[in-house]
Design an enzyme around this catalytic site. Structure first.
Site, PDB file in Angstrom:
ATOM      1  N   LYS A 114      17.754  38.866   9.142  1.00 37.86           N
ATOM      2  CA  LYS A 114      18.850  39.312   8.292  1.00 37.86           C
ATOM      3  C   LYS A 114      19.537  38.134   7.627  1.00 37.86           C
ATOM      4  CE  LYS A 114      21.718  42.264   6.526  1.00 37.86           C
ATOM      5  NZ  LYS A 114      21.249  43.164   5.460  1.00 37.86           N
TER       6      LYS A 114
ATOM      7  N   ARG B 186      19.632  40.195  13.186  1.00 38.80           N
ATOM      8  CA  ARG B 186      19.346  38.886  12.603  1.00 38.80           C
ATOM      9  C   ARG B 186      17.862  38.545  12.667  1.00 38.80           C
ATOM     10  NH1 ARG B 186      24.062  35.762  12.043  1.00 38.80           N
ATOM     11  NH2 ARG B 186      22.936  33.815  12.217  1.00 38.80           N
TER      12      ARG B 186
ATOM     13  N   GLU C 135      13.911  44.942  -7.230  1.00 36.94           N
ATOM     14  CA  GLU C 135      14.554  45.280  -5.959  1.00 36.94           C
ATOM     15  C   GLU C 135      13.859  46.459  -5.279  1.00 36.94           C
ATOM     16  OE1 GLU C 135      17.258  45.480  -2.733  1.00 36.94           O
ATOM     17  OE2 GLU C 135      16.500  43.886  -4.031  1.00 36.94           O
TER      18      GLU C 135
ATOM     19  N   HIS D 181       0.284  43.147 -20.674  1.00 32.45           N
ATOM     20  CA  HIS D 181      -0.129  41.746 -20.565  1.00 32.45           C
ATOM     21  C   HIS D 181      -0.635  41.427 -19.161  1.00 32.45           C
ATOM     22  CE1 HIS D 181       1.489  40.732 -24.558  1.00 32.45           C
ATOM     23  NE2 HIS D 181       2.432  41.602 -24.262  1.00 32.45           N
TER      24      HIS D 181
ATOM     25  N   CYS E  10      18.051  34.181  14.393  1.00 36.19           N
ATOM     26  CA  CYS E  10      18.452  33.816  15.743  1.00 36.19           C
ATOM     27  C   CYS E  10      19.900  34.227  15.982  1.00 36.19           C
ATOM     28  CB  CYS E  10      18.292  32.329  16.029  1.00 36.19           C
ATOM     29  SG  CYS E  10      16.691  31.637  15.671  1.00 36.19           S
TER      30      CYS E  10
ATOM     31  N   GLU F 171       9.174  45.104   2.068  1.00 36.58           N
ATOM     32  CA  GLU F 171       9.879  44.614   3.251  1.00 36.58           C
ATOM     33  C   GLU F 171       9.689  45.527   4.455  1.00 36.58           C
ATOM     34  OE1 GLU F 171      13.910  42.171   2.180  1.00 36.58           O
ATOM     35  OE2 GLU F 171      13.923  44.301   1.684  1.00 36.58           O
TER      36      GLU F 171
ATOM     37  N   LYS G 208      12.118  46.300  -1.574  1.00 41.53           N
ATOM     38  CA  LYS G 208      12.449  47.197  -0.472  1.00 41.53           C
ATOM     39  C   LYS G 208      11.184  47.794   0.139  1.00 41.53           C
ATOM     40  CE  LYS G 208      16.490  46.483   0.018  1.00 41.53           C
ATOM     41  NZ  LYS G 208      16.066  45.193  -0.388  1.00 41.53           N
TER      42      LYS G 208
ATOM     43  N   ASN H  48      20.699  27.367  17.355  1.00 37.32           N
ATOM     44  CA  ASN H  48      20.168  27.874  16.089  1.00 37.32           C
ATOM     45  C   ASN H  48      20.055  26.711  15.115  1.00 37.32           C
ATOM     46  OD1 ASN H  48      20.223  30.450  17.078  1.00 37.32           O
ATOM     47  ND2 ASN H  48      22.017  31.097  15.921  1.00 37.32           N
ATOM     48  N   GLY H  49      19.024  26.722  14.292  1.00 39.33           N
ATOM     49  CA  GLY H  49      18.859  25.664  13.303  1.00 39.33           C
ATOM     50  C   GLY H  49      17.547  24.934  13.493  1.00 39.33           C
TER      51      GLY H  49
ATOM     52  N   TRP I 299      14.073  33.304  16.813  1.00 38.66           N
ATOM     53  CA  TRP I 299      13.054  33.550  15.789  1.00 38.66           C
ATOM     54  C   TRP I 299      12.303  32.242  15.621  1.00 38.66           C
ATOM     55  CZ3 TRP I 299      11.936  32.152  10.572  1.00 38.66           C
ATOM     56  CH2 TRP I 299      11.101  33.046   9.886  1.00 38.66           C
TER      57      TRP I 299
END
Length: 607
Positions: A602, A27, A482, A505, A2, A489, A486, A98-99, A74
């Site tokens: 973000k 964001r 990582e 395994h 947001c 995402e 990527k 926001n929150g 969001w």
């Protein structure tokens, strides 16, 4: 997640607020809206989806007024829709938030009993109704906001306007970021610095439990009880152009190519080669503090957690002190054992990650010291820590982190060198040798970036795979994690990172001609074992994409990416770059939204 933008001054608010929201798109959001106050009347425009939808609405139904607040939402409470988009209004009060308001249901039931009716499914609308209710009894806008926020339990950053007091705007924060921009005859408030940089570089950072009242061009800072506070503005050196694409197709691609510069800036002024030491200007821990440490926790989320896993190798190897790496959302709930000789290192690109901030408070509450590795100056986590190592990556707009990750690795290595010198586990000569290697790192990243066209060709060959497996050993296992993150995402392809030694395994059961396996095979103590893993994949008709600094692996891989060599501690920086580019090119070929992938934000400022 947001974004909030507020403006009070003499100019038209709508274009300023809209431009600020555009700079906060990184964001993550699913709807947007603006409210302005003009001639004692508040008007609102809201739209679901991207900002272009709001812009089109404003073209047909423009807003005027020199006071305005805007928001990119969001969804947390209530589905994405125009009705649930911010701002929300009750009576003469309009708010963006926001929150998360944790006790909104009980407050809503009480307000319904007092005659209030609600038009959205959000927790935010409660705030507008609370302020309206308190305004009825107090007749004072600022007092009504204080009383309303005193009833709220949870996290918030809010900006509020009132029709009855048009010369005022109020903003406050608790657990969500909020920054004030100080202009000439005008003032701003926003969730992040880039929203205001084209208007002012003088920023004032609100702490939790603080409020600002804008009255025309004047500002008054208080706590939520009304006690006056003195706040000092800080000059931000980022230029607005640093947040633009600079000719690249996407922010992510620009930021991948900015890594040599970002690493150079992170190293600048910190290597003391003559002394064989490292200078960390904001660490604020003495040699005595560092030498007395008995244990280190590294706490982070997502990409920053992967950086922390690499940091564990660095610190344990060179400083001979035990390190635990925890995911922030788990750390605070397991009652960790922390004492006065425990150091907690919090890693966060934004410095506002809610779970990491909560873990920091858990560690501090148990009596331990804390240090941040962070990219955003004066954000919440560094402000609450005993010290900070800033990464100096500059603004990172793409949701999938790239330059923030590699500069975190560099910052952690600098910390390991400083800690090793303080503890006597590294000599001055050893640090000088590492400093020489660090000085070559930006150039070697540039050389690695020259693989871009080769990687794009590989992406074409593998873009239609439904699953990827990434393998690495030692400090390359986090790089494999990582790389897999990527890809998933931004391309929405399922990808999984695994320690190469664990392939037998379980994961080996998945390997067939449809399963690409990305193997990081650097020449270290486990190189031969990783090569054996590659042979096992090929024996099962799997296709191997190898990232290596070794020669002679052509017959072991279907696609080979040869990168420069550097000391083993820094190899994860170099191996991560081609994995970033591979994910980027596959995502572009698949047509996904590279900079703003679905469902992601973000800066994750709620738990």
């Amino acid at each position: 997640m947001c974004g909030i933008v507020g403006y009070i001054g003499s100019q038209e608010a709508t274009p300023i607020v809209l431009d600020g929201l555009r700079r906060l798109e990184y964001r993550g959001y699913d709807s947007a809206g603006i409210a302005t106050l003009h001639d004692g009347k508040i008007e609102i425009r809201r739209a679901q989806g991207k900002l272009i939808n709001l812009e089109n609405l404003l073209r047909d139904r423009p807003l005027t007024g020199s006071r305005g607040i805007g928001h990119t939402r969001w969804a947390t409470h209530g589905r994405p829709s125009e009705t649930n988009a911010h701002p929300h209004k009750a009576g003469g009060i309009v708010v963006v938030h926001n929150g998360i308001i944790e006790n909104y249901l009980s407050l809503k039931e009480r307000l319904k009993g007092q005659g209030h009716s609600f038009s959205s499914e959000t927790d935010t609308e409660i705030i507008a109704h609370l302020v309206e209710e308190h305004y009825k009894s107090t007749g004072d806008f600022v007092t009504a906001v204080r009383q309303a926020l005193a009833e709220v339990r949870g996290a918030y950053a809010v900006a509020i306007l009132c029709e009855q007091e048009p010369d005022r705007m109020v903003a406050a924060k608790l657990g969500s970021p909020l920054v004030v921009g100080q202009g000439q005859g005008e003032n701003f408030v926003a969730s992040d610095i880039p929203a205001m940089l084209s208007h002012t570089r003088e920023m004032i950072f609100l702490e939790d439990g603080e409020m600002v009242v804008f009255t025309g061009a004047a500002m008054e800072f208080t706590d939520l009880a009304g006690k006056p506070l003195t706040k000092i503005a800080k000059t931000i050196t980022w230029s607005p152009l640093m947040a633009e694409k600079g000719g690249y197709k996407h922010f992510m691609l620009k930021e991948i190519h900015e890594q040599p510069r970002a690493i150079t800036d992170t190293l600048a002024g910190r290597l003391r080669e003559e002394e064989g030491d490292v200078y960390l200007e904001d660490l604020k821990l003495s040699d005595a503090d560092l030498s007395g440490l008995e244990k280190i926790f590294i706490i982070a989320c997502g990409t920053s957690w992967h950086a922390g896993l690499v940091g564990k190798f660095m610190i344990e190897k060179h400083c001979r002190i035990p390190v635990e790496v925890d995911i922030a959302s788990e750390f605070r709930y397991r009652d960790p054992i922390i004492g006065p000789n425990t150091l907690t290192v919090l890693i966060s690109q934004s410095g506002e990650t809610a779970d990491t901030l909560a873990a920091l408070r858990e560690a501090k509450g148990k009596g331990g010291r804390a240090v941040a590795v962070c990219n955003v100056v004066e954000s919440s986590i560094p402000r609450e820590c005993d010290g900070v190592i800033y990464t100096h990556a500059g603004p990172e707009i793409g949701v999938a982190s790239t330059k923030a990750f590699t500069t975190q690795l560099v910052a952690l290595f600098l910390f390991a060198l400083r800690l090793g010198r303080a503890r006597g586990t590294l000599t001055a000569e050893q640090v000088r040798e590492f400093a020489t290697a660090l000085a070559t790192l930006p150039r070697k990243v540039e050389e690695t970036l020259e693989l871009n066209e080769q990687i794009e060709a590989i992406a074409r060959d593998f873009m239609n795979a439904r699953d990827f497996l990434y393998l690495g050993r030692g400090n390359q296992y986090p790089a494999a994690l990582e790389g897999a993150l990527k890809l998933k995402e931004i391309s929405y392809i399922h990808a999984e990172g695994y320690p190469a030694g664990e392939m037998k395994h379980g994961p080996i059961a998945l390997i067939d001609e449809l399963m690409p396996v990305v193997v990081i095979a650097t020449e270290n103590d486990t190189f031969e074992k990783v090569v054996s893993n590659m042979e096992e994949v090929q024996a099962r008709a799997g296709r191997v994409i190898a990232v290596t600094d070794a020669e002679g692996l052509c017959d072991k891989a279907d696609a080979l990416l040869v990168i420069p060599r550097i000391v083993d501690d820094l190899m994860p920086v170099l191996t991560s770059v081609p994995l970033q580019l591979l994910a980027y090119h596959i995502a572009v070929l698949k047509g996904t939204d590279v900079d703003q992938p679905r469902n992601l934000a973000k800066s994750v400022t709620v738990e």
